[in-house]
Write a protein that holds these residues in place. Structure first.
Motif, PDB file in Angstrom:
ATOM      1  N   VAL A   1      -7.120 -10.851   9.592  1.00  0.00           N
ATOM      2  CA  VAL A   1      -7.639  -9.511   9.084  1.00  0.00           C
ATOM      3  C   VAL A   1      -6.248  -9.000   8.047  1.00  0.00           C
ATOM      4  CG1 VAL A   1      -8.312  -7.159   9.503  1.00  0.00           C
ATOM      5  CG2 VAL A   1      -8.569  -9.249  11.333  1.00  0.00           C
ATOM      6  N   THR A   2      -6.870  -8.625   6.963  1.00  0.00           N
ATOM      7  CA  THR A   2      -5.922  -8.260   5.703  1.00  0.00           C
ATOM      8  C   THR A   2      -6.151  -6.718   5.708  1.00  0.00           C
ATOM      9  OG1 THR A   2      -5.978 -10.371   4.736  1.00  0.00           O
ATOM     10  CG2 THR A   2      -5.221  -8.551   3.448  1.00  0.00           C
ATOM     11  N   ALA A   3      -4.944  -6.072   5.636  1.00  0.00           N
ATOM     12  CA  ALA A   3      -4.742  -4.741   5.483  1.00  0.00           C
ATOM     13  C   ALA A   3      -4.321  -4.426   4.132  1.00  0.00           C
ATOM     14  CB  ALA A   3      -3.929  -3.850   6.306  1.00  0.00           C
ATOM     15  N   LYS A   4      -5.216  -3.777   3.098  1.00  0.00           N
ATOM     16  CA  LYS A   4      -4.832  -3.727   1.646  1.00  0.00           C
ATOM     17  C   LYS A   4      -4.650  -2.123   1.174  1.00  0.00           C
ATOM     18  CE  LYS A   4      -6.326  -5.174  -2.758  1.00  0.00           C
ATOM     19  NZ  LYS A   4      -7.264  -5.742  -3.672  1.00  0.00           N
ATOM     20  N   ASN A   5      -3.666  -1.957   0.658  1.00  0.00           N
ATOM     21  CA  ASN A   5      -3.251  -0.814   0.023  1.00  0.00           C
ATOM     22  C   ASN A   5      -3.237  -0.888  -1.553  1.00  0.00           C
ATOM     23  OD1 ASN A   5      -2.341   1.916  -0.710  1.00  0.00           O
ATOM     24  ND2 ASN A   5      -0.361   1.403  -0.237  1.00  0.00           N
ATOM     25  N   GLY A   6      -4.234  -0.455  -2.046  1.00  0.00           N
ATOM     26  CA  GLY A   6      -4.480  -0.805  -3.479  1.00  0.00           C
ATOM     27  C   GLY A   6      -3.918   0.145  -4.478  1.00  0.00           C
ATOM     28  N   ASN A   7      -3.158   1.138  -3.848  1.00  0.00           N
ATOM     29  CA  ASN A   7      -2.800   2.305  -4.647  1.00  0.00           C
ATOM     30  C   ASN A   7      -1.047   1.957  -5.115  1.00  0.00           C
ATOM     31  OD1 ASN A   7      -1.679   4.799  -5.856  1.00  0.00           O
ATOM     32  ND2 ASN A   7      -2.240   5.844  -3.845  1.00  0.00           N
ATOM     33  N   ALA A   8      -0.747   2.024  -6.222  1.00  0.00           N
ATOM     34  CA  ALA A   8       0.131   1.621  -6.833  1.00  0.00           C
ATOM     35  C   ALA A   8       1.351   2.674  -6.717  1.00  0.00           C
ATOM     36  CB  ALA A   8       0.068   1.362  -8.617  1.00  0.00           C
ATOM     37  N   LYS A   9       1.147   3.879  -6.306  1.00  0.00           N
ATOM     38  CA  LYS A   9       1.864   5.017  -6.246  1.00  0.00           C
ATOM     39  C   LYS A   9       2.004   5.802  -4.888  1.00  0.00           C
ATOM     40  CE  LYS A   9       1.576   5.995 -11.115  1.00  0.00           C
ATOM     41  NZ  LYS A   9       1.209   7.118 -11.972  1.00  0.00           N
ATOM     42  N   ALA A  10       1.465   5.139  -3.944  1.00  0.00           N
ATOM     43  CA  ALA A  10       1.456   5.837  -2.601  1.00  0.00           C
ATOM     44  C   ALA A  10       1.804   4.555  -1.302  1.00  0.00           C
ATOM     45  CB  ALA A  10       0.283   6.838  -2.203  1.00  0.00           C
ATOM     46  N   HIS A  11       2.409   4.967  -0.342  1.00  0.00           N
ATOM     47  CA  HIS A  11       2.600   3.881   0.718  1.00  0.00           C
ATOM     48  C   HIS A  11       1.301   4.499   1.659  1.00  0.00           C
ATOM     49  CE1 HIS A  11       6.458   2.079   0.362  1.00  0.00           C
ATOM     50  NE2 HIS A  11       6.869   3.101  -0.455  1.00  0.00           N
ATOM     51  N   ALA A  12       0.977   3.343   2.513  1.00  0.00           N
ATOM     52  CA  ALA A  12      -0.342   3.693   3.550  1.00  0.00           C
ATOM     53  C   ALA A  12       0.226   3.134   4.879  1.00  0.00           C
ATOM     54  CB  ALA A  12      -1.310   2.647   2.985  1.00  0.00           C
ATOM     55  N   SER A  13      -0.276   3.670   5.999  1.00  0.00           N
ATOM     56  CA  SER A  13       0.247   3.252   7.194  1.00  0.00           C
ATOM     57  C   SER A  13      -1.082   2.926   8.088  1.00  0.00           C
ATOM     58  CB  SER A  13       1.143   4.233   8.060  1.00  0.00           C
ATOM     59  OG  SER A  13       0.253   5.495   8.187  1.00  0.00           O
TER      60      SER A  13
ATOM     61  N   PHE B   1       2.004  -0.039  11.648  1.00  0.00           N
ATOM     62  CA  PHE B   1       2.569  -0.941  10.667  1.00  0.00           C
ATOM     63  C   PHE B   1       2.063  -0.080   9.213  1.00  0.00           C
ATOM     64  CE2 PHE B   1      -1.271  -3.069  10.811  1.00  0.00           C
ATOM     65  CZ  PHE B   1      -1.653  -3.262   9.398  1.00  0.00           C
ATOM     66  N   GLU B   2       3.174  -0.424   8.402  1.00  0.00           N
ATOM     67  CA  GLU B   2       3.043   0.350   6.841  1.00  0.00           C
ATOM     68  C   GLU B   2       2.817  -0.821   5.827  1.00  0.00           C
ATOM     69  OE1 GLU B   2       6.012   3.116   5.667  1.00  0.00           O
ATOM     70  OE2 GLU B   2       5.411   4.545   7.265  1.00  0.00           O
ATOM     71  N   VAL B   3       2.086  -0.523   5.148  1.00  0.00           N
ATOM     72  CA  VAL B   3       1.864  -1.299   3.817  1.00  0.00           C
ATOM     73  C   VAL B   3       2.261  -0.844   2.363  1.00  0.00           C
ATOM     74  CG1 VAL B   3       0.153  -2.400   2.387  1.00  0.00           C
ATOM     75  CG2 VAL B   3      -0.332  -2.232   4.694  1.00  0.00           C
ATOM     76  N   PRO B   4       3.496  -1.487   1.910  1.00  0.00           N
ATOM     77  CA  PRO B   4       3.961  -0.728   0.577  1.00  0.00           C
ATOM     78  C   PRO B   4       2.813  -0.654  -0.587  1.00  0.00           C
ATOM     79  CG  PRO B   4       5.211  -2.695   1.295  1.00  0.00           C
ATOM     80  CD  PRO B   4       3.882  -2.456   2.031  1.00  0.00           C
ATOM     81  N   LYS B   5       3.444   0.139  -1.561  1.00  0.00           N
ATOM     82  CA  LYS B   5       2.504   0.431  -2.872  1.00  0.00           C
ATOM     83  C   LYS B   5       1.986  -1.036  -3.295  1.00  0.00           C
ATOM     84  CE  LYS B   5       5.725   3.923  -3.989  1.00  0.00           C
ATOM     85  NZ  LYS B   5       6.643   4.577  -4.900  1.00  0.00           N
ATOM     86  N   ASN B   6       0.728  -0.860  -3.623  1.00  0.00           N
ATOM     87  CA  ASN B   6      -0.064  -2.203  -4.368  1.00  0.00           C
ATOM     88  C   ASN B   6       0.250  -3.515  -3.610  1.00  0.00           C
ATOM     89  OD1 ASN B   6      -1.890  -3.008  -6.184  1.00  0.00           O
ATOM     90  ND2 ASN B   6      -0.250  -3.360  -7.736  1.00  0.00           N
ATOM     91  N   SER B   7       0.246  -3.473  -2.192  1.00  0.00           N
ATOM     92  CA  SER B   7       0.534  -4.500  -1.504  1.00  0.00           C
ATOM     93  C   SER B   7      -0.579  -4.757  -0.482  1.00  0.00           C
ATOM     94  CB  SER B   7       1.993  -4.273  -0.990  1.00  0.00           C
ATOM     95  OG  SER B   7       2.306  -5.666  -0.141  1.00  0.00           O
ATOM     96  N   SER B   8      -0.425  -5.886   0.528  1.00  0.00           N
ATOM     97  CA  SER B   8      -1.109  -6.084   1.774  1.00  0.00           C
ATOM     98  C   SER B   8      -0.461  -6.592   2.633  1.00  0.00           C
ATOM     99  CB  SER B   8      -2.501  -7.010   1.265  1.00  0.00           C
ATOM    100  OG  SER B   8      -1.892  -8.214   0.851  1.00  0.00           O
ATOM    101  N   ASN B   9      -1.153  -6.541   3.832  1.00  0.00           N
ATOM    102  CA  ASN B   9      -0.428  -7.346   5.053  1.00  0.00           C
ATOM    103  C   ASN B   9      -1.577  -7.934   5.918  1.00  0.00           C
ATOM    104  OD1 ASN B   9       1.495  -7.842   7.123  1.00  0.00           O
ATOM    105  ND2 ASN B   9       1.437  -5.972   8.071  1.00  0.00           N
ATOM    106  N   ASP B  10      -1.095  -9.231   6.326  1.00  0.00           N
ATOM    107  CA  ASP B  10      -2.004  -9.889   7.022  1.00  0.00           C
ATOM    108  C   ASP B  10      -1.749 -10.134   8.422  1.00  0.00           C
ATOM    109  OD1 ASP B  10      -3.390 -10.886   4.758  1.00  0.00           O
ATOM    110  OD2 ASP B  10      -2.357 -12.984   4.619  1.00  0.00           O
TER     111      ASP B  10
END
Length: 204
Positions: free
Chosen positions: A82-94, A117-126
């Motif tokens: 399961v991939t959590a994706k944060n497609g925003n380049a200017k904001a972190h997401a939790s 957990f947190e996902v950095p800007k424009n990144s993803s976490n599996d």
């Protein structure tokens, strides 16, 4: 009969009252201007940052084991990413309150959870899950469905759940959403391969 008449005196306390009214009007005006300015700043910040809603999706899976016997017991093992994706380049997401249920024909197989957990800007976490079930008793109809799945070389499992997501968007503060994920995981039981399908969360 003596009549006492009080003269009306202007100024004095009345002047002080007028001064207080003017001060109150000035304060209200300043407050109104501040609200408008803050609204403009928030709007500009949103247009600049323009955050995309964080999403969760199933990016890969594999049916490691599928075994059923004549007693009506089903054993299975499934690997799910399961991939959590944060497609925003200017904001972190939790992501928090993560909980998913894996079932077959209404029979519970496992509950999948994860720590916040947190996902950095424009990144993803599996999130990598290896779900191994104990022997699941099947009804005659469910046993027949498993046999049919082997014959047509396709079996599906229900995957449902949700997670809380939150942006940290600078001057805007935080924005919260609920990511709901509901889809069917389909496999070829002969070799365990995953049949790709669109399985992405919807935010509310």
């Amino acid at each position: 009969m003596t009549v006492f008449k009080r003269n009306l005196v202007s100024g004095g306390a009345g002047g002080r009252t007028n001064l207080l009214v003017w001060l109150a009007a000035i304060i209200c005006t300043i407050f109104a201007i501040s609200v408008v300015v803050c609204g403009i700043v928030v709007f500009i910040a949103y247009m600049v940052i323009h955050p995309r809603v964080p999403v969760m999706s199933i990016t890969s899976a594999h049916l490691d084991l599928l075994k059923n016997d004549y007693a009506g017991l089903l054993q299975t093992q499934i690997s799910i990413v399961v991939t959590a994706k944060n497609g925003n380049a200017k904001a972190h997401a939790s992501f928090s309150n993560i909980r998913f249920n894996l079932t077959y024909q209404g029979q519970g197989i496992a509950m999948l959870v994860a720590d916040p957990f947190e996902v950095p800007k424009n990144s993803s976490n599996d999130l990598n899950y290896v779900v191994q079930s104990s022997s699941i008793p099947l009804t005659p109809d469910q046993m027949e469905e498993v046999d049919d799945s082997w014959k047509r070389n396709e079996i599906s499992f229900d995957f449902k759940g949700a997670a809380r997501t939150r942006w940290r968007v600078g001057p805007i503060g935080s924005v919260k959403f609920l990511c709901r994920l509901s889809c069917k995981l389909k496999f070829h039981p002969v070799n365990g391969s995953y049949i790709p399908s669109r399985c992405t969360s919807k935010s509310k």
